[in-house]
Scaffold this motif. Structure first.
Motif, mmCIF file in Angstrom:
data_model
loop_
_atom_site.group_PDB
_atom_site.id
_atom_site.type_symbol
_atom_site.label_atom_id
_atom_site.label_comp_id
_atom_site.label_asym_id
_atom_site.label_seq_id
_atom_site.Cartn_x
_atom_site.Cartn_y
_atom_site.Cartn_z
ATOM 1 N N PRO A 49 19.887 57.079 60.180
ATOM 2 C CA PRO A 49 20.561 55.916 60.019
ATOM 3 C C PRO A 49 21.694 55.635 61.011
ATOM 4 O O PRO A 49 22.216 56.640 61.590
ATOM 5 N N GLN A 53 25.539 51.341 55.938
ATOM 6 C CA GLN A 53 24.557 50.321 54.961
ATOM 7 C C GLN A 53 23.246 50.935 55.052
ATOM 8 O O GLN A 53 22.194 50.366 54.204
ATOM 9 N N ASP A 54 22.825 51.826 56.118
ATOM 10 C CA ASP A 54 21.170 52.122 56.238
ATOM 11 C C ASP A 54 21.058 53.395 55.048
ATOM 12 O O ASP A 54 19.884 53.787 55.088
ATOM 13 N N LYS A 56 21.208 55.047 51.122
ATOM 14 C CA LYS A 56 21.563 55.020 49.683
ATOM 15 C C LYS A 56 21.844 56.316 49.308
ATOM 16 O O LYS A 56 20.878 57.289 49.532
ATOM 17 N N VAL A 90 18.353 58.258 50.628
ATOM 18 C CA VAL A 90 17.143 57.181 50.713
ATOM 19 C C VAL A 90 17.594 56.306 52.104
ATOM 20 O O VAL A 90 18.720 55.874 51.829
ATOM 21 N N LEU A 91 16.831 56.194 53.077
ATOM 22 C CA LEU A 91 17.036 55.325 54.292
ATOM 23 C C LEU A 91 16.586 54.065 53.967
ATOM 24 O O LEU A 91 15.397 53.886 53.447
ATOM 25 N N ARG A 92 17.587 52.860 54.307
ATOM 26 C CA ARG A 92 17.189 51.599 54.146
ATOM 27 C C ARG A 92 17.067 51.344 55.743
ATOM 28 O O ARG A 92 18.036 50.314 56.136
#
Length: 118
Positions: A49, A53-54, A56, A90-92
């Motif tokens: 990340p 923001q990336d 969670k 968790v990566l977004r």
């Protein structure tokens, strides 16, 4: 605050590896936790990340908001006193490549000739 008990947290990545455990003040925000995760992210991982923001954080099946604190996130049922709390990471990651590819495909379709030669 004097006399407040520190909360021991570890962060579980999708592949099962952990970051931590480390102790945090109950007043620590989720955004601060995410910054620590970014700083301690294993270098050998494929996906990394770039910003908070990336990332969670999930605890007890709930996605944690950046402005909430560790005290807000603690589960009252099922946690052992003096136990380590595991939060899932968790990566977004942005899907820019797919959208860029789609835009390129769309532009190719628009600029292609629709003539039919008989």
């Amino acid at each position: 605050m004097a006399g407040e008990e520190l909360v021991e947290l570890k962060f579980r990545l999708a592949d099962g590896t952990d970051i931590g455990p480390s102790k945090y003040s109950p007043a620590t925000t989720v955004a601060s936790l995410k910054e620590k995760i970014l700083a301690q992210w294993p270098e050998d991982k494929e996906n990394c990340p770039n910003t908070i923001q990336d990332v969670k954080l999930i605890n007890g099946g709930k996605i944690l908001e950046n402005n909430s604190t560790v005290a807000d996130c603690r589960l009252q049922v099922g946690e052992l006193p003096d136990g380590v709390i595991t939060m899932h990471v968790v990566l977004r990651l942005p899907l820019l490549n797919k959208s860029n590819e789609k835009q390129q495909d769309d532009s190719r379709k628009k600029s292609s000739c629709l003539c039919t030669i008989l």
